[in-house]
Structure formats: C-alpha cells, structure tokens
Design a protein around this motif. Sequence first.
Motif, PDB file in Angstrom:
ATOM      1  N   LEU A   1       0.839  -1.195   0.000  1.00  0.00           N
ATOM      2  CA  LEU A   1       0.000   0.000   0.000  1.00  0.00           C
ATOM      3  C   LEU A   1       0.874   1.244   0.000  1.00  0.00           C
ATOM      4  CD1 LEU A   1      -2.716  -1.019   2.630  1.00  0.00           C
ATOM      5  CD2 LEU A   1      -2.922  -1.029   0.148  1.00  0.00           C
ATOM      6  N   THR A   2       0.582   2.148  -0.910  1.00  0.00           N
ATOM      7  CA  THR A   2       1.351   3.398  -1.002  1.00  0.00           C
ATOM      8  C   THR A   2       0.737   4.528  -0.192  1.00  0.00           C
ATOM      9  OG1 THR A   2       0.158   4.004  -3.022  1.00  0.00           O
ATOM     10  CG2 THR A   2       2.237   2.784  -3.274  1.00  0.00           C
ATOM     11  N   GLU A   3      -0.468   4.328   0.339  1.00  0.00           N
ATOM     12  CA  GLU A   3      -1.133   5.338   1.152  1.00  0.00           C
ATOM     13  C   GLU A   3      -2.041   4.640   2.161  1.00  0.00           C
ATOM     14  OE1 GLU A   3      -4.813   6.311  -1.919  1.00  0.00           O
ATOM     15  OE2 GLU A   3      -3.145   7.719  -1.732  1.00  0.00           O
ATOM     16  N   PRO A   4      -2.422   5.345   3.240  1.00  0.00           N
ATOM     17  CA  PRO A   4      -3.288   4.713   4.246  1.00  0.00           C
ATOM     18  C   PRO A   4      -4.605   4.254   3.636  1.00  0.00           C
ATOM     19  CG  PRO A   4      -2.358   6.750   5.084  1.00  0.00           C
ATOM     20  CD  PRO A   4      -2.010   6.698   3.626  1.00  0.00           C
ATOM     21  N   PHE A   5      -5.176   3.223   4.252  1.00  0.00           N
ATOM     22  CA  PHE A   5      -6.387   2.602   3.705  1.00  0.00           C
ATOM     23  C   PHE A   5      -7.414   2.422   4.815  1.00  0.00           C
ATOM     24  CE2 PHE A   5      -8.661  -1.473   3.151  1.00  0.00           C
ATOM     25  CZ  PHE A   5      -9.432  -1.134   2.050  1.00  0.00           C
ATOM     26  N   TYR A   6      -8.615   2.944   4.569  1.00  0.00           N
ATOM     27  CA  TYR A   6      -9.754   2.709   5.460  1.00  0.00           C
ATOM     28  C   TYR A   6     -10.726   1.789   4.716  1.00  0.00           C
ATOM     29  CZ  TYR A   6      -8.267   6.470   8.583  1.00  0.00           C
ATOM     30  OH  TYR A   6      -7.567   7.253   9.467  1.00  0.00           O
ATOM     31  N   GLY A   7     -11.188   0.747   5.396  1.00  0.00           N
ATOM     32  CA  GLY A   7     -12.074  -0.175   4.704  1.00  0.00           C
ATOM     33  C   GLY A   7     -12.850  -1.047   5.669  1.00  0.00           C
ATOM     34  N   LYS A   8     -13.497  -2.081   5.092  1.00  0.00           N
ATOM     35  CA  LYS A   8     -14.297  -3.029   5.848  1.00  0.00           C
ATOM     36  C   LYS A   8     -13.560  -4.357   5.926  1.00  0.00           C
ATOM     37  CE  LYS A   8     -18.674  -0.928   4.410  1.00  0.00           C
ATOM     38  NZ  LYS A   8     -19.977  -1.161   3.709  1.00  0.00           N
ATOM     39  N   PHE A   9     -13.580  -4.972   7.103  1.00  0.00           N
ATOM     40  CA  PHE A   9     -12.869  -6.215   7.344  1.00  0.00           C
ATOM     41  C   PHE A   9     -13.807  -7.184   8.055  1.00  0.00           C
ATOM     42  CE2 PHE A   9      -9.911  -2.786   7.139  1.00  0.00           C
ATOM     43  CZ  PHE A   9      -8.799  -3.276   6.472  1.00  0.00           C
ATOM     44  N   TYR A  10     -13.611  -8.485   7.777  1.00  0.00           N
ATOM     45  CA  TYR A  10     -14.387  -9.501   8.474  1.00  0.00           C
ATOM     46  C   TYR A  10     -13.835  -9.674   9.891  1.00  0.00           C
ATOM     47  CZ  TYR A  10     -16.331 -10.539   3.910  1.00  0.00           C
ATOM     48  OH  TYR A  10     -16.968 -10.438   2.706  1.00  0.00           O
ATOM     49  N   ARG A  11     -14.741  -9.872  10.841  1.00  0.00           N
ATOM     50  CA  ARG A  11     -14.346  -9.849  12.250  1.00  0.00           C
ATOM     51  C   ARG A  11     -13.421 -11.006  12.621  1.00  0.00           C
ATOM     52  NH1 ARG A  11     -16.983  -6.131  15.202  1.00  0.00           N
ATOM     53  NH2 ARG A  11     -18.836  -5.165  14.291  1.00  0.00           N
ATOM     54  N   LEU A  12     -13.706 -12.221  12.157  1.00  0.00           N
ATOM     55  CA  LEU A  12     -12.871 -13.371  12.500  1.00  0.00           C
ATOM     56  C   LEU A  12     -11.621 -13.420  11.624  1.00  0.00           C
ATOM     57  CD1 LEU A  12     -15.341 -16.337  13.152  1.00  0.00           C
ATOM     58  CD2 LEU A  12     -13.983 -15.065  14.814  1.00  0.00           C
TER      59      LEU A  12
ATOM     60  N   SER B   1     -14.045  -6.182  -0.390  1.00  0.00           N
ATOM     61  CA  SER B   1     -13.845  -5.234  -1.480  1.00  0.00           C
ATOM     62  C   SER B   1     -15.103  -4.394  -1.689  1.00  0.00           C
ATOM     63  CB  SER B   1     -13.471  -5.967  -2.764  1.00  0.00           C
ATOM     64  OG  SER B   1     -12.310  -6.744  -2.573  1.00  0.00           O
ATOM     65  N   ASN B   2     -14.968  -3.370  -2.535  1.00  0.00           N
ATOM     66  CA  ASN B   2     -16.104  -2.488  -2.818  1.00  0.00           C
ATOM     67  C   ASN B   2     -17.262  -3.227  -3.480  1.00  0.00           C
ATOM     68  OD1 ASN B   2     -14.759  -0.281  -1.754  1.00  0.00           O
ATOM     69  ND2 ASN B   2     -13.848   0.288  -3.720  1.00  0.00           N
ATOM     70  N   ASN B   3     -16.957  -4.322  -4.189  1.00  0.00           N
ATOM     71  CA  ASN B   3     -18.017  -5.093  -4.837  1.00  0.00           C
ATOM     72  C   ASN B   3     -18.656  -6.119  -3.901  1.00  0.00           C
ATOM     73  OD1 ASN B   3     -15.954  -6.931  -4.583  1.00  0.00           O
ATOM     74  ND2 ASN B   3     -15.619  -7.200  -6.777  1.00  0.00           N
TER      75      ASN B   3
END
Length: 336
Positions: free
Chosen positions: A89-100, A111-113
Amino acid sequence: MLWLFFSLSALANEELELKAVRKLEESIKAQDYLEVDTEEYEEKPQSNRYKSPNPTVAFGTILESGIEHGHIKSGSVLIRIKDNKSFELTEPFYGKFYRLQDEFGFKYVQSNNGKCEYKIKSQVFNSVEPQLDLYVSPKKYTPAPKSISRADYDTQFKLKPDLSFLTGIVQGQYMRDLFNDNKASSGLSTQYGIGFFADWKIPIKGGLAVHYEKTHYSLKGNGKVTYSSISFGPQFKTKELSLVNYPIHFLTQFRVGPFSRANAETTNGNVDFKFNSADFLFAAQHPIENRLGKFCVGVFFQSQWLNIKDQKEIVSLNTSNQTNKSFGLSLTQVFE
C-alpha cells in the motif's frame, strides 16, 4: 579318603546356594513384569506436520462473522487470495474487514463489490469501531421511506422578508441643473424599504424590493425642494463571505419609480414636477444573528436617473444625463 569327603560336601553346598539364587532372580523378574504398565512405555508415532495453537476457522465462517471498520497504514502488504500475490500500500487505507481471522493470523478484506479478494496480517490492522461507537443511537426511530427522491435543486420555493432603513447625503446634480441653483447640489435622504429574497441553494439569491424615498434640498431665499418616490424592482444578494474573519455580503437593487415627484417652494412661487425615476443601489452589509433572524448593518451607494414628464411649462436643462448620487448608512432586519 577324608579330604575327598569334605570336597564333595563343599560342592554340594555351592550347588544348593546357586539354585537358591537363581530361584530368587526368577521370582524378582516375574514380579517386575507384573508391576510395569506396558501401555505407558508404548512408543507413539511422531508427526512432523506443524500444528497451529489457534483452532482452524473455515472460510465460510469468516465470511459470516460480520463486518468491522478498520485502518491500515501505508507500507503494509495486501495478499491476493487466489494467487498469493503481494501488493504494498502506497497510502493509508480505510475499509471493511471480516471480524474473524484465520488460524494463521490473517484478516480478510471486503472489497467495494462485496467480495472477499484480499487478506492482510492482523498485526497491521487497527479497528476504528470504538470511534464509530461515539454516536449514541436513538432508542426509538422511524425508518425513512425508501421512495424518497433526492434532488440537487430546491424542491420548495421559500421567501424571506426583510425591512430596511437607509439614510445618507445626496449629491443632487440633476436638481441643481433643474432649478439652476447651486444650493440644491446637496440634500438629505431617507428611505424605507421592504423586500423578499428567495431561500435557495444558489450562491446569489434573488428577490424583489419596494422603497419609499424622501429627499430634502435647500434653495436660495429659504426655498426648499421635497422629492418623494415609490420605486420597486429586482434585488440580488451574495452568500456570506469572510473578510478577515468578518462575515459580509453584497446587495444590489435596480428600481424604477413611475410616480416620482418634486415639490419646490421658490422665490417665484411653488412648482410641482413629475418624473420617471431609475435607481441603482449597491450595499455592503455585515449580518448579526438575533432572535428574529439577522440584523444587517452596512453602507450603501445609490445613483438616480430622473426623466421629467407631464411638464406643461418650459424647463431649461443643460443635459439630460445628470444623476443624483447618494451614499450613507443602511440598517436591515431579515426575518428567518
């Protein structure tokens, strides 16, 4: 013969002792075999395969574990699941992650899709759920209807009224020319106005203004001129701008007055004139919020063109494009 007897006796005793020793050894061995648990010493097959201390988590279970929001710093490495290819990653990333996470310590990214295509080491993952939980959800609420249509334009037309008072000094070039009197070059003017502005999203708001103006001029021989006019026309106002942390907006008006008139008391008697007037006003105002809306304090400049009409007597005017210019203080209360 005697020595032979003693020799045979000694050999017999040794044989008896040897039998006793052997019998004792056999009894001890038999007892040892009975007390030993053969299962305790049974050798178990050893496996060379690595066993993770964490329990195995199925991929389907991870996808069903729910979503949490998180942050990853720049320089972290994403791994594509289908081919284990790494991406930095070349820049910070905010996103959604699975809990487990899986048994190897990987967090999986949504991913966005909506699909799961990448994973990342859990050590570089920072959850932002505590920050998102700062908002306290209401105990009761009514879900918004799904049929709401969004529009980038104003769906309702609202008008905000205002009342204004203006006072200032007039440079009466037209009046001086009309009465041929230098003393009429200056006068005092007051205006009372009512206006409306459209409350819309466009930065420049439009509206309508109606003004009543009364101006007094002096003439030679203690004479005087009283000018009065009711004028109306469009007005425009900019949005609030910041000038050295000082909010200010600009206002313009163009009004026409078909019923303007001037009553004059001269040394030759009383004279009455009728005009068609055109007034252009420019003002800069500072809004101050109050319980009624906003109270605006500012300064204004106005230029006035007069066109004489219904005149039965002959009037001598050097030029028809002379204007009356005024400037002064404006006070306006906007009702919101």
